[in-house]
Write a protein that holds these residues in place. Structure first.
Motif, short mmCIF file in Angstrom:
data_model
loop_
_atom_site.label_atom_id
_atom_site.label_comp_id
_atom_site.label_asym_id
_atom_site.label_seq_id
_atom_site.Cartn_x
_atom_site.Cartn_y
_atom_site.Cartn_z
N ALA A 31 -16.04 8.78 -11.73
CA ALA A 31 -17.47 8.85 -11.44
C ALA A 31 -18.28 9.15 -12.70
O ALA A 31 -19.39 8.65 -12.88
N ARG A 32 -17.70 9.95 -13.60
CA ARG A 32 -18.42 10.28 -14.83
C ARG A 32 -18.48 9.10 -15.78
O ARG A 32 -19.48 8.89 -16.48
N ARG A 33 -17.42 8.30 -15.79
CA ARG A 33 -17.40 7.15 -16.69
C ARG A 33 -18.25 5.99 -16.18
O ARG A 33 -18.70 5.17 -16.96
N TYR A 34 -18.43 5.93 -14.86
CA TYR A 34 -19.22 4.84 -14.27
C TYR A 34 -20.30 5.45 -13.38
O TYR A 34 -20.23 5.39 -12.15
N GLY A 86 -25.86 10.64 3.10
CA GLY A 86 -25.53 9.32 3.62
C GLY A 86 -25.46 8.26 2.54
O GLY A 86 -24.60 7.38 2.56
N GLY A 87 -26.37 8.35 1.57
CA GLY A 87 -26.35 7.37 0.49
C GLY A 87 -25.21 7.59 -0.49
O GLY A 87 -24.60 6.63 -0.98
N THR A 88 -24.88 8.86 -0.76
CA THR A 88 -23.83 9.14 -1.73
C THR A 88 -22.46 8.68 -1.27
O THR A 88 -21.66 8.17 -2.05
N VAL A 89 -22.18 8.83 0.03
CA VAL A 89 -20.84 8.45 0.52
C VAL A 89 -20.64 6.94 0.54
O VAL A 89 -19.49 6.48 0.68
N VAL A 90 -21.70 6.16 0.41
CA VAL A 90 -21.53 4.72 0.25
C VAL A 90 -20.69 4.44 -0.98
O VAL A 90 -19.82 3.55 -0.98
N GLY A 91 -20.92 5.21 -2.03
CA GLY A 91 -20.12 5.06 -3.25
C GLY A 91 -18.65 5.36 -3.01
O GLY A 91 -17.78 4.76 -3.65
N THR A 92 -18.37 6.27 -2.09
CA THR A 92 -16.98 6.57 -1.75
C THR A 92 -16.31 5.38 -1.10
O THR A 92 -15.16 5.04 -1.42
N ALA A 93 -17.00 4.76 -0.15
CA ALA A 93 -16.45 3.57 0.51
C ALA A 93 -16.16 2.47 -0.52
O ALA A 93 -15.11 1.81 -0.46
N VAL A 94 -17.08 2.28 -1.45
CA VAL A 94 -16.89 1.27 -2.49
C VAL A 94 -15.71 1.62 -3.39
O VAL A 94 -14.89 0.77 -3.74
N SER A 95 -15.60 2.89 -3.76
CA SER A 95 -14.51 3.33 -4.64
C SER A 95 -13.15 3.15 -3.98
O SER A 95 -12.20 2.66 -4.62
N VAL A 127 -17.17 14.92 -1.65
CA VAL A 127 -17.92 16.10 -1.18
C VAL A 127 -18.59 16.79 -2.37
O VAL A 127 -19.76 17.20 -2.28
N LEU A 128 -17.88 16.92 -3.48
CA LEU A 128 -18.48 17.54 -4.67
C LEU A 128 -19.65 16.71 -5.18
O LEU A 128 -20.68 17.27 -5.59
N GLN A 129 -19.51 15.39 -5.16
CA GLN A 129 -20.62 14.53 -5.59
C GLN A 129 -21.80 14.66 -4.64
O GLN A 129 -22.96 14.64 -5.07
N CYS A 130 -21.52 14.76 -3.33
CA CYS A 130 -22.61 14.94 -2.36
C CYS A 130 -23.37 16.23 -2.62
O CYS A 130 -24.61 16.25 -2.61
N VAL A 131 -22.62 17.31 -2.87
CA VAL A 131 -23.26 18.60 -3.13
C VAL A 131 -24.11 18.52 -4.40
O VAL A 131 -25.25 19.01 -4.44
N ALA A 132 -23.56 17.90 -5.46
CA ALA A 132 -24.32 17.76 -6.70
C ALA A 132 -25.57 16.91 -6.48
O ALA A 132 -26.65 17.22 -7.01
N SER A 133 -25.45 15.84 -5.69
CA SER A 133 -26.60 14.98 -5.41
C SER A 133 -27.67 15.72 -4.63
O SER A 133 -28.87 15.59 -4.90
N ALA A 158 -25.75 29.39 5.55
CA ALA A 158 -25.53 28.51 6.69
C ALA A 158 -26.00 27.09 6.38
O ALA A 158 -25.36 26.11 6.75
N ALA A 159 -27.13 26.99 5.69
CA ALA A 159 -27.66 25.67 5.31
C ALA A 159 -26.70 24.97 4.36
O ALA A 159 -26.41 23.77 4.50
N PHE A 160 -26.18 25.71 3.39
CA PHE A 160 -25.22 25.12 2.45
C PHE A 160 -23.95 24.71 3.18
O PHE A 160 -23.38 23.65 2.91
N GLY A 161 -23.49 25.54 4.11
CA GLY A 161 -22.31 25.20 4.89
C GLY A 161 -22.50 23.95 5.72
O GLY A 161 -21.60 23.11 5.83
N LEU A 162 -23.69 23.81 6.32
CA LEU A 162 -23.99 22.61 7.10
C LEU A 162 -23.99 21.36 6.21
O LEU A 162 -23.43 20.32 6.60
N LEU A 163 -24.58 21.45 5.04
CA LEU A 163 -24.60 20.31 4.12
C LEU A 163 -23.19 19.92 3.70
O LEU A 163 -22.85 18.74 3.63
N ALA A 164 -22.35 20.92 3.41
CA ALA A 164 -20.97 20.64 3.01
C ALA A 164 -20.17 20.03 4.16
O ALA A 164 -19.40 19.08 3.97
#
Length: 270
Positions: A31-34, A86-95, A127-133, A158-164
């Motif tokens: 992810a860092r290289r691309y 929702g948008g970030t995990v699209v990259g996961t499907a592609v990867s 999940v780490l990329q989602c949190v960073a995004s 609780a909000a952070f836990g829900l997002l994760a």
């Protein structure tokens, strides 16, 4: 003559953790290289946030009973944060689809590594990329005026836990989509509902202000209860039963994505 020393067998748990950590590092380095895919996916929520705040902010604020643009900023940011996931995990499907199409996963299967580490590495990295995004988009929201002055430390946790948890659920679904797609383009297309569903949720306007025939579409989907719960935690609005519904959606989608992904991964190995 002394007896030969017995060879110590590796601990299966330690082996799984070691191999999963290796796969996690691989995906983070990739992810860092691309970074172009991640940046492109981040542009959508940021542009929507700026568009709805600065172009439609006053009108939309009046529509939800607010007094000025700041009221609509407070309303829209929780929805945009969920849309970011929702948008970030699209990259996961592609990867995942790319790894399958290029034969990398098939090569991993021939190596002496823990079987589930490949999928775990993709999931943990996503999940780490989602949190960073979410942190990045949240910082943009704060920069344009979003404030959460009434939330306690417990509510923030609780909000952070829900997002994760929501990130984990959608990531497993995206992994299943990637494994089921013949190529990266098909994976991106199949994951588009994860980007479109927030647009027909309560992210931008309350569900009860939508046409009657459309309200069930907005209400009976995973994004609306998650958004309403996050909104309640950060802004102190009423959560009601939405919190339990959001957690139920997260757990259900996680289980569905996990069994879908692992069964597809195992079937491809045969």
């Amino acid at each position: 003559m002394s007896a030969p020393l017995a060879t110590a067998r590796p601990n299966p748990v330690a082996l799984a953790i070691r191999d999963s950590s290796t796969m996690l590092r691989r995906n983070l380095l990739h992810a860092r290289r691309y970074p172009s895919l991640t940046l492109n996916l981040l542009l959508t929520p940021i542009m929507l946030l700026l568009l709805f705040v600065y172009i439609f902010g006053d009108v939309m604020s009046a529509g939800i009973g607010g007094s000025d643009r700041s009221d609509y900023i407070a309303y829209i940011v929780p929805g945009i944060l969920m849309m970011t996931i929702g948008g970030t995990v699209v990259g996961t499907a592609v990867s995942v689809a790319t790894d399958m199409n290029e034969g990398i996963i098939a090569r991993f299967r021939t190596m002496a590594i823990h079987r589930g580490s490949v999928l775990v590495g993709h999931v943990a990295g996503s999940v780490l990329q989602c949190v960073a995004s979410v942190v990045l988009v949240g910082a943009v929201g704060v920069a344009i005026g979003f404030r959460s002055v009434d939330a306690s430390v417990l509510e923030w946790l609780a909000a952070f836990g829900l997002l994760a948890l929501f990130s984990l659920a959608l990531t497993w679904i995206a992994v299943g989509m990637g494994l089921s797609s013949p190529n990266a383009e098909a994976a991106a297309n199949s994951a588009q509902p994860l980007v479109l569903l927030p647009l027909i949720s309560s992210a931008f306007i309350p569900a009860d202000t939508m046409p009657g025939w459309f309200q069930p579409i907005a209400e009976y989907q995973p994004f609306t209860p998650a958004i309403e719960t996050l909104r309640g935690l950060l802004l102190g609005t009423e959560i009601g039963h939405q919190g339990w519904v959001a957690v139920a959606w997260c757990l259900g989608l996680t289980a569905l994505g996990y069994f879908w992904s692992t069964s597809k991964y195992d079937s491809e190995a045969k």
